[in-house]
Design a protein around this motif. Structure first.
Motif, PDB file in Angstrom:
ATOM      1  N   LEU A  84      16.345   1.563 -10.958  1.00  0.00           N
ATOM      2  CA  LEU A  84      17.450   2.518 -10.873  1.00  0.00           C
ATOM      3  C   LEU A  84      17.886   2.706  -9.432  1.00  0.00           C
ATOM      4  N   ILE A 108      18.040  -0.397 -22.634  1.00  0.00           N
ATOM      5  CA  ILE A 108      16.958   0.508 -22.242  1.00  0.00           C
ATOM      6  C   ILE A 108      15.631  -0.025 -22.797  1.00  0.00           C
ATOM      7  N   ASP A 141      18.989  -1.898 -12.953  1.00  0.00           N
ATOM      8  CA  ASP A 141      19.395  -1.821 -14.360  1.00  0.00           C
ATOM      9  C   ASP A 141      20.481  -0.766 -14.552  1.00  0.00           C
ATOM     10  N   LEU A 142      20.485   0.227 -13.656  1.00  0.00           N
ATOM     11  CA  LEU A 142      21.470   1.305 -13.796  1.00  0.00           C
ATOM     12  C   LEU A 142      21.730   1.956 -12.442  1.00  0.00           C
ATOM     13  N   ILE A 151      15.333   1.379 -19.019  1.00  0.00           N
ATOM     14  CA  ILE A 151      15.648   0.761 -17.737  1.00  0.00           C
ATOM     15  C   ILE A 151      14.378   0.702 -16.894  1.00  0.00           C
TER      16      ILE A 151
END
Lengths: 343, 380
Positions: free
Chosen positions: B96, B91, B159-160, B93
């Motif tokens: 997304l 983190i 990133d996520l 991030i």
């Protein structure tokens, strides 16, 4: 029966086409990747865009191998069923194997709504669907085996399989009636079939069970050829009908059961590929047919998947829609051209 | 008009969180700087440790007995030792992919909506700021939430991925994780308390190091909610309320322990199924509901209908209810997005205060004279 050697050329051609389809399948997808990078990605050297390597290795390659396993496995199990039951309409679905898998999956996905929360706790891992589908088809297999011991008539087994399918459909209806929209969607999506969901380790397990099924089919070739002449005639030739029948049923169940467990119920391939192959090879000798069905199934599945990916578009279509939409007209065309069914 | 209301809400909320600039000073190495208090949500917890944050989700889906542990490590910092089940996520991030529209208002409120780069079924997005980014092509359409287009996702390499699971079976999310993209499960929808659902803003904020902002946004929503609840208590009247509607003979009714029932309780209404112990929804048949609810004064939340006529086309029996006869049917279809998505489904999770005020306005109109309902409308 013509000797196998005559078919050398078509086999070579089919193998070449298979390789071609395999590469086409890997080259086409939602993300367009230049051919040079596809090649680089395959041999493991670096691609222009790092994510492409990922796409090729972790997504497209397993998907292409899954397509080959699914296509060849369903084709072979379809051929086995059609010969065993001496019925051109037989396929992996007919024995009720796929229905059994569907019921298992429906229970896992929608059971919680119907039986209450207690059901939700069990069987939730990434393998739960595969295990449920396998348990479902295995239960049906046991059932069919018990019956095939009691009932001598293969037609009766066929009808019992169909009846089991009806019971399954009814049970699934009851389950879905009480399910939430999300659960229903999940189940329906499973029913669309999907060959792009497997990772390498899942594919490994899948491949082992599939190989056992294929090996068992190969050992049954002689029995299959004899069975074509009728059970009584086969018996007079000294074939142990009971053992052969058992072996063939187990092989089919292994193939169709695992494929349904891992890729969902893929329609049409099991029924149609043997017919397509017979039309082209013009023979009913299993020594020729079985390898041809194997190659042909793999090719057709790769082509169907390439179309389902709708190259260069963001969309992917359900694989089942393509297998039927593309395959059924081909069968009709072949039959109209040849004017009769080779069986 | 909608945009104006949206601006007003945003500015009211943001005015209560002026310490925005302090964010830069948040450091993971100073655990005392971050609040760990979760007041209503039961499905997750956050704890601060030296060098990392630990997020634990224990209710990713109803009756889940599986916990998910995410260790949030600042980029560049040393990874803590961890057991095999914990997942490390770097983190803050920057990019997304989300799959639920309920996450979109949260991202906008936190001011991190620019990080959203992919979404399935973008047509359901109502929030105008994000809608505009979809139309600009800044947010990639990823297909269906159950069949996310894996190739496109791999190319986006977010990133996520913020996902959710209905029952723990989600092959796509497992596959995404295996392909090296971290997945976190949002279980906001399993909460029984409306404020508990809203409190998941703190869960999402943790991935962006925006805890303080989330905290102040949540506080404003909580204060608003509790204030409304107090107002509702000032009357002795407790009108009888029914809910749900019938679909092909099955009438889905919110259970007595569901978050909807909680809303009715806080709005000082007498919900007909309040004594029931179910926290999901009940499947009843038409006769059953008719017998119990025929004389209910209000029918709140009858489904996606836009008019009484539409309801009657679905089921003739609706006309037998007193609430229907007396024009007291209300449902959450007042605001729709550009492509027809219902704003209630998107923003409702984050703004329970608005829902509660709507319900109070419906059952006790005299208590909130100059308030106009936000999500709910009376069906004509």
């Amino acid at each position: 029966m013509p000797h196998t050697k005559t078919y050398k050329l078509p086999y070579i051609a089919l193998t070449l086409v298979l390789f071609l389809c395999f590469f086409a399948n890997i080259s086409l997808g939602s993300v367009s990747i230049p051919f040079q990078d596809i090649f680089n990605g395959l041999i493991g050297s670096s691609t222009a865009n790092e994510s492409w390597q990922h796409i090729i290795h972790e997504y497209r390659l397993p998907k292409a191998f899954t397509a080959i396993i699914v296509g060849s496995g369903l084709g072979v199990s379809g051929l086995l069923m059609q010969t065993l039951f001496r019925n051109p309409l037989a396929g992996p679905f007919v024995l009720g194997i796929t229905s059994g898998s569907s019921l298992g999956v429906a229970l896992v996905i929608m059971g919680a709504s119907f039986f209450g929360g207690a059901f939700a706790g069990i069987l939730v891992s990434k393998w739960s669907i595969v295990i449920a589908a396998s348990l479902g088809s295995f239960t049906v297999l046991l059932f069919v085996l018990v019956i095939s011991n009691k009932v001598r008539d293969t037609m009766a087994i066929l009808i019992i399989g169909l009846m089991f399918g009806s019971i399954t459909t009814a049970t699934v209806s009851v389950l879905s009636y009480f399910s939430s929209a999300e659960e229903l969607q999940q189940y329906i999506f499973w029913g669309f079939g999907s060959i792009g969901n497997l990772t390498w380790d899942e594919l490994f397990v899948f491949f082992i069970i599939y190989s056992i099924g294929i090996l068992m089919s190969l050992t049954s070739i002689k029995a299959l050829n004899t069975l074509l002449l009728g059970e009584n005639y086969a018996k007079s030739l000294g074939l142990n009908i009971k053992t052969s029948r058992l072996l063939i049923i187990i092989a089919t169940s292994l193939l169709a059961g695992t494929i349904t467990a891992f890729a969902g119920p893929i329609v049409f391939i099991g029924l149609a590929i043997p017919h397509m192959t017979r039309q082209i090879f013009n023979t009913s000798n299993h020594k020729v047919l079985l390898p041809a069905v194997f190659l042909f199934g793999a090719i057709v599945m790769l082509i169907c998947d390439s179309i389902a990916q709708l190259p260069s578009s963001d969309l992917t279509l359900p694989i089942n829609a393509i297998t039927s939409l593309i395959g059924a007209p081909v069968i009709i065309w072949l039959l109209v051209r040849k004017r009769k069914m080779i069986f | 008009m909608r945009f104006l209301t949206f601006l007003i809400i945003c500015s009211t909320l943001l005015s209560s969180c002026k310490e925005e600039k302090k964010e830069a000073t948040i450091s993971i190495n100073k655990p005392e700087a971050i609040k760990e208090t979760i007041s209503y949500a039961k499905g997750f917890s956050i704890s601060n440790h030296k060098g990392y944050k630990k997020l634990v989700v224990n209710s990713a889906w109803p009756n889940s007995n599986k916990t998910f542990t995410y260790l949030l490590v600042n980029k560049g910092e040393k990874r803590p030792e961890h057991d095999a089940n914990a997942k490390i996520i770097e983190i803050p991030i920057k990019t997304l992919v989300a799959v639920s529209t309920t996450n979109i208002p949260t991202l906008e409120y936190l001011g991190v909506d620019n990080s959203l780069i992919g979404f399935p079924n973008t047509k359901y997005i109502c929030a105008e700021k994000t809608r505009a980014r979809v139309d600009n092509g800044d947010i990639k359409e990823l297909g269906n939430d159950l069949e996310l287009n894996i190739e496109l996702l791999l190319e986006l390499k977010p990133d996520l991925v913020l996902g959710f699971s209905v029952n723990g079976i989600n092959k796509k999310l497992d596959q995404i994780e295996k392909l090296g993209i971290p997945v976190a499960l949002d279980g906001a929808w399993t909460e029984q308390h409306p404020l508990g659902r809203a409190e998941w803003i703190k869960f999402i904020a943790a991935f962006y190091n925006k805890e303080e902002k989330a905290d102040s946004i949540f506080k404003a929503i909580e204060t608003n909610y509790l204030k409304a609840k107090e107002v509702a208590k000032t009357t002795a009247k407790k009108p009888i309320v029914m809910s749900g509607s019938s679909f092909k003979d099955v009438w889905n009714v919110p259970g007595g322990k569901s978050f909807i029932a909680k809303y009715f309780e806080d709005a000082n209404a007498d919900y007909l199924w309040k004594d029931n112990n179910n926290n999901g929804s009940l499947q009843l048949n038409f006769e059953n509901v008719l017998e119990k609810a025929q004389n209910a004064e209000f029918w709140v939340g009858s489904g996606n209908f836009d008019s009484k006529k539409e309801m009657l086309n679905e089921h003739k029996g609706y006309a037998f209810f007193n609430a229907y006869k007396n024009n007291h049917v209300y449902t959450y279809t007042k605001r729709k997005g550009a492509k027809g998505g219902l704003l209630y489904y998107e923003l409702g999770t984050l703004r329970p205060d608005l829902i509660l005020k709507d319900l109070i306005k419906i059952v006790h109109p005299e208590l909130l004279n100059d308030y106009e309902t936000f999500f709910f409308k009376r069906l004509e």
